[in-house]
Scaffold this motif. Structure first.
Motif, mmCIF file in Angstrom:
data_model
loop_
_atom_site.group_PDB
_atom_site.id
_atom_site.type_symbol
_atom_site.label_atom_id
_atom_site.label_comp_id
_atom_site.label_asym_id
_atom_site.label_seq_id
_atom_site.Cartn_x
_atom_site.Cartn_y
_atom_site.Cartn_z
ATOM 1 N N GLY A 111 0.822 -1.195 0.000
ATOM 2 C CA GLY A 111 0.000 0.000 0.000
ATOM 3 C C GLY A 111 0.859 1.249 0.000
ATOM 4 N N VAL A 112 0.303 2.325 -0.504
ATOM 5 C CA VAL A 112 1.018 3.592 -0.621
ATOM 6 C C VAL A 112 1.016 4.326 0.718
ATOM 7 N N ARG A 113 2.176 4.861 1.106
ATOM 8 C CA ARG A 113 2.271 5.785 2.229
ATOM 9 C C ARG A 113 2.556 7.200 1.744
ATOM 10 N N SER A 114 3.329 7.325 0.666
ATOM 11 C CA SER A 114 3.546 8.636 0.045
ATOM 12 C C SER A 114 3.783 8.433 -1.442
ATOM 13 N N ALA A 115 3.266 9.360 -2.235
ATOM 14 C CA ALA A 115 3.385 9.279 -3.690
ATOM 15 C C ALA A 115 3.471 10.672 -4.265
ATOM 16 N N ILE A 116 4.052 10.753 -5.474
ATOM 17 C CA ILE A 116 4.201 12.041 -6.151
ATOM 18 C C ILE A 116 3.811 11.885 -7.614
ATOM 19 N N LEU A 117 3.011 12.823 -8.097
ATOM 20 C CA LEU A 117 2.568 12.841 -9.487
ATOM 21 C C LEU A 117 3.264 13.999 -10.188
ATOM 22 N N THR A 118 4.099 13.676 -11.167
ATOM 23 C CA THR A 118 4.865 14.688 -11.898
ATOM 24 C C THR A 118 4.305 14.823 -13.306
ATOM 25 N N TRP A 119 4.154 16.064 -13.782
ATOM 26 C CA TRP A 119 3.694 16.284 -15.148
ATOM 27 C C TRP A 119 4.753 17.056 -15.936
ATOM 28 N N TYR A 120 4.798 16.734 -17.227
ATOM 29 C CA TYR A 120 5.762 17.358 -18.140
ATOM 30 C C TYR A 120 4.988 18.048 -19.256
ATOM 31 N N ARG A 121 5.195 19.360 -19.396
ATOM 32 C CA ARG A 121 4.475 20.136 -20.386
ATOM 33 C C ARG A 121 5.217 20.136 -21.725
ATOM 34 N N VAL A 122 4.489 20.477 -22.764
ATOM 35 C CA VAL A 122 5.069 20.484 -24.105
ATOM 36 C C VAL A 122 6.116 21.583 -24.255
ATOM 37 N N ASP A 123 6.082 22.602 -23.386
ATOM 38 C CA ASP A 123 7.075 23.676 -23.482
ATOM 39 C C ASP A 123 8.323 23.391 -22.666
ATOM 40 N N GLY A 124 8.432 22.152 -22.153
ATOM 41 C CA GLY A 124 9.623 21.748 -21.422
ATOM 42 C C GLY A 124 9.559 21.966 -19.929
ATOM 43 N N LYS A 125 8.532 22.629 -19.435
ATOM 44 C CA LYS A 125 8.391 22.851 -17.992
ATOM 45 C C LYS A 125 7.697 21.660 -17.348
ATOM 46 N N ASN A 126 7.892 21.512 -16.020
ATOM 47 C CA ASN A 126 7.245 20.413 -15.299
ATOM 48 C C ASN A 126 6.904 20.849 -13.887
ATOM 49 N N GLY A 127 6.133 20.073 -13.224
ATOM 50 C CA GLY A 127 5.735 20.323 -11.849
ATOM 51 C C GLY A 127 5.218 19.045 -11.228
ATOM 52 N N ASN A 128 4.833 19.091 -9.954
ATOM 53 C CA ASN A 128 4.352 17.872 -9.301
ATOM 54 C C ASN A 128 3.437 18.219 -8.138
ATOM 55 N N ILE A 129 2.654 17.243 -7.726
ATOM 56 C CA ILE A 129 1.856 17.289 -6.507
ATOM 57 C C ILE A 129 2.088 15.985 -5.765
#
Length: 225
Positions: free
Chosen positions: A2-20
């Motif tokens: 089971g998950v205790r901690s997880a991170i969702l990362t996204w990558y944009r078409v302009d090369g930038k990224n972020g996460n929650i």
């Protein structure tokens, strides 16, 4: 697992990224619950011109408890899955720093009896005291009040707190609580449960013995439901 901690990362078409990121109090593999935790933070994603890739990483996992052995238990305590999932959702909105759990401490002094603890799995070393009524809410620091009593050992007939006068229509006490002299010096307290004309119930006390210099040292310390 089971998950205790997880991170969702996204990558944009302009090369930038972020996460929650999310965290859980208990290991969970329930996709519905985990999605709800991410959903709370989805509005923080800035898609810009578009997102071409999402990556989900489970940073910390633990074995999931076998719930079959607990099927007949009431499960209403802090270690129940329902309570843990509720706390996960609350933490996702306001942060874990605003969630507190209190265990009964080995103290006579009211301010020290509830001990804060962040571990949901920790078992209390003693039971909450039930032989004497205690208020649902205790002030961090007792607040000084102006009070009038017929005699020193009687409960107040009225008191003034924050400029508002409260007429007492019923009261019980006193209950004397001695100061923990091995931790700090000071006076004992004589507590009263007092109900005003509006039906509100308060936990009041006089500090120390009555004398000419100490006849007005009365305080409000808590509120009953």
């Amino acid at each position: 697992m089971g998950v205790r901690s997880a991170i969702l990362t996204w990558y944009r078409v302009d090369g930038k990224n972020g996460n929650i990121s999310i965290g859980t109090n208990h290991p969970s593999n329930r996709t519905q619950h985990l999605f709800k935790l991410f959903f709370i933070k989805l509005e923080t994603i800035a898609p810009g011109l578009g997102i071409e890739l999402f990556v989900l990483d489970a940073l910390k996992t633990e074995p999931v408890n076998d719930k079959q052995s607990e099927i007949w238990s009431a499960g209403g305590g802090a270690d129940s899955e329902e309570v843990a999932e509720l706390l996960d959702r609350v933490a996702g909105r306001i942060g874990t720093a605003h969630i507190n759990r209190y265990l009964p401490g080995e103290h006579y002094w009211p301010e020290r009896t509830p001990e804060p603890n962040t571990n949901l799995k920790k078992k209390p070393e003693s039971d909450w005291r039930t032989d004497k009524p205690r208020p649902m809410q205790i002030l961090d620091n007792p607040e000084r009040i102006e009070a009038m009593a017929l005699t020193p050992d009687y409960p107040p007939k009225l008191f003034i707190w924050k400029g508002e006068q409260h007429i007492i229509v019923g009261a019980d006490g006193p209950e004397r609580i001695e100061r923990e002299w091995w931790l700090e010096p000071g006076e004992h307290r004589d507590y009263y449960i007092a109900e005003d004309e509006a039906g509100r119930r308060y936990w009041l006390f006089r500090s120390g013995h009555y004398n000419a210099e100490n006849n007005q040292h009365r305080y409000l310390h808590g509120f009953f439901a």
